[in-house]
Design a protein around this motif. Structure first.
Motif, short mmCIF file in Angstrom:
data_model
loop_
_atom_site.label_atom_id
_atom_site.label_comp_id
_atom_site.label_asym_id
_atom_site.label_seq_id
_atom_site.Cartn_x
_atom_site.Cartn_y
_atom_site.Cartn_z
N ILE A 66 0.84 -1.21 0.00
CA ILE A 66 0.00 0.00 0.00
C ILE A 66 0.87 1.26 0.00
O ILE A 66 0.53 2.27 -0.63
N ASP A 67 2.02 1.21 0.68
CA ASP A 67 2.95 2.35 0.66
C ASP A 67 3.40 2.64 -0.77
O ASP A 67 3.44 3.80 -1.20
N THR B 116 0.55 4.06 -2.79
CA THR B 116 0.27 5.45 -2.44
C THR B 116 1.11 6.41 -3.26
O THR B 116 0.60 7.38 -3.83
N GLU B 117 2.41 6.12 -3.35
CA GLU B 117 3.28 7.01 -4.11
C GLU B 117 3.00 6.94 -5.60
O GLU B 117 3.04 7.95 -6.31
N ALA C 283 -0.02 8.99 -6.30
CA ALA C 283 0.30 10.42 -6.23
C ALA C 283 0.96 10.89 -7.52
O ALA C 283 0.67 11.99 -8.01
N LYS D 158 -4.31 1.71 7.05
CA LYS D 158 -3.29 2.10 6.08
C LYS D 158 -3.94 2.65 4.81
O LYS D 158 -3.42 3.60 4.20
N LEU D 159 -5.05 2.09 4.42
CA LEU D 159 -5.76 2.59 3.24
C LEU D 159 -6.32 3.99 3.48
O LEU D 159 -6.27 4.85 2.58
N MET E 200 -3.53 6.32 3.11
CA MET E 200 -3.26 6.55 1.69
C MET E 200 -4.19 7.62 1.12
O MET E 200 -3.75 8.54 0.42
N PHE E 201 -5.48 7.53 1.43
CA PHE E 201 -6.43 8.52 0.92
C PHE E 201 -6.15 9.90 1.50
O PHE E 201 -6.27 10.91 0.80
N TYR F 166 -3.25 11.10 2.31
CA TYR F 166 -2.09 11.64 1.59
C TYR F 166 -2.48 12.13 0.20
O TYR F 166 -2.05 13.20 -0.24
N LEU F 167 -3.32 11.36 -0.49
CA LEU F 167 -3.72 11.76 -1.84
C LEU F 167 -4.55 13.05 -1.82
O LEU F 167 -4.41 13.90 -2.71
N ILE G 108 -11.57 9.78 -5.38
CA ILE G 108 -11.00 9.42 -4.07
C ILE G 108 -12.08 9.37 -3.01
O ILE G 108 -12.14 8.43 -2.20
#
Length: 447
Positions: A322-323, A326-327, A330, A381-382, A385-386, A388-389, A404
């Protein structure tokens, strides 16, 4: 002519990813060097060195034969062991991670070069041994060639030690995901850099002439340079109908174009033109991340899903996946949903269809929600991720934000319906409250 050059160049790039490419080239070089040394021996290089630098020459026939015979037997054993390790690596990667990662492992250039060094040294030693031929009651002694064989064997042993180290790293899931991520990131950044940052209205192509696929398979790649050359030559506009990586059935449209062939062409030039356009598309049963960044999302997602299966039960690997996702998301947000190829005057010649951000995010999240919604750690963690986005304000287009938020709602509903513990539900609601603060009031996180 340029069209064929582009096609040949693309074919060479695909050939480079095959496991036998570099071993074959290096083996051929080893064979050529063996014949070159035989030629030098025929003009007396060993005789000259015996008189001027005897330390560089193995001047005993039995010693030379024993060394070369030992090298040949040892190299065969090393090659068998190395190929066995490669097969074990591929089998384990397919079983524990995803069959989609195999092309990337097979195309590992370092392993190909090492296998090529083994084979080149083996061929060199064989032909050097054969060159020890009797002349009357004596033997023609290629002493300097034997010394070169010793050096090659030392290089092969060093390569074998490095191969063991490398293969032990390659089999680790973090290494596999990191390589997938870097290749996809490089591809995405290159696409974003080449993308024209202007709003373009491409013509409606529904009434354009269609070119049907004449074979079946995955659309692995499209030679944009070849299509652009044809489009400029004949003053065409072209649309690539399928998304790269899609499975193409025989007889469905793959290209649409507007325009006519240039004047002074033969009567059947329309058929020739369409044939040339179709030749720019490569069909294959395999895909490479260097050609299609979407494959990286599929591979990393499948690794995450495999890690969450009852047989493996490794949520840590899923969190690492997932990390990386995430990137990648992005970076994908900095790219538009439609891509174009422009001529020198800035006019769009080719429309390239891509997977939209909305569809890409849904496909990844649909799989993760199905198999990981019961694990509160992965759910957290998900949500991170959202979060961060949503903070990527420079790349957060309005339609991306809506996509999103839709997935946040889907994740919230699935997570709450699969958790009965009050502490878990409290954690989910706390993340929803945090995400609400990142958005204007006109967005609701209620289904």
């Amino acid at each position: 002519m340029k069209n064929y050059i582009y096609s040949i160049w693309d074919s060479l790039e695909k050939l480079e990813s095959k496991i036998a490419f570099y071993p074959s080239i290096i083996s051929l070089l080893g064979l050529m060097f063996a014949f070159f040394m035989i030629y030098l021996e025929s003009i007396g290089i060993s005789k000259y060195l015996v008189e001027n630098a005897p330390i560089l020459v193995v001047n005993n026939t039995e010693t030379a034969r024993s060394l070369l015979t030992t090298f040949i037997g040892g190299l065969i054993s090393i090659m068998v062991f190395s190929f066995s390790l490669v097969m074990i690596l591929l089998n384990q990667a397919s079983s524990n991670f995803s069959p989609r990662v195999l092309p990337g492992l097979i195309s590992n250039r370092r392993h190909q070069i090492i296998l090529g060094i083994y084979n080149a040294t083996l061929l060199y030693c064989i032909f050097t041994l054969v060159s020890i031929t009797p002349q009357g009651d004596k033997y023609q002694m290629p002493g300097f060639s034997v010394l070169i064989g010793i050096i090659f064997m030392t290089l092969s042993l060093g390569s074998f030690i490095y191969f063991i180290h490398s293969i032990s790293q390659e089999i680790q899931v973090n290494t596999i995901m990191d390589k997938i991520f870097k290749k996809s990131k490089s591809r995405l950044e290159r696409l974003v850099e080449n993308e024209k940052h202007i709003d373009t209205d491409f013509e409606d192509s529904s009434n354009w002439k269609s070119i049907m696929a004449n074979s079946t398979g995955y659309m692995q790649d499209v030679s944009i340079n070849a299509l652009a050359h044809i489009a400029e030559q004949h003053d065409l506009k072209i649309e690539i109908v399928p998304i790269k990586g899609a499975y193409i059935l025989n007889g469905i449209p793959v290209l649409r174009y507007k325009g006519q062939p240039s004047e002074n062409k033969e009567p059947d030039s329309v058929e020739d033109l369409e044939k040339k356009l179709l030749e720019a598309i490569t069909f294959s049963n395999s895909e490479l991340i260097e050609d299609n960044y979407i494959l990286a999302f599929k591979q990393i997602t499948e690794i995450a899903l495999k890690a969450m299966s009852p047989g493996i039960n490794d949520p840590g690997t899923c969190i690492n996946a997932i990390d990386y996702l995430t990137e990648l998301f992005a970076i994908r947000m900095t790219k538009k949903d439609r891509s174009y190829y422009f001529d020198e005057d800035g006019k769009p010649l080719i429309l390239i269809k891509t997977v939209s951000f909305d569809e890409l995010l849904y496909n990844v999240m649909a799989a993760l929600r199905t198999y990981a919604k019961h694990d509160i750690i992965v759910v957290q963690k998900l949500f991170i991720m959202f979060e961060y986005l949503l903070q990527q304000q420079d790349a957060l287009r309005e339609n991306y934000k809506e996509a999103i938020i839709r997935e946040i709602i889907n994740l919230k509903n699935d997570a709450i319906s699969n958790h009965t513990n009050e502490a878990d539900i409290k954690v989910i609601k706390s993340y929803i409250a945090k995400l609400k603060n990142l958005n204007p009031s006109d967005y609701s996180f209620e289904a």
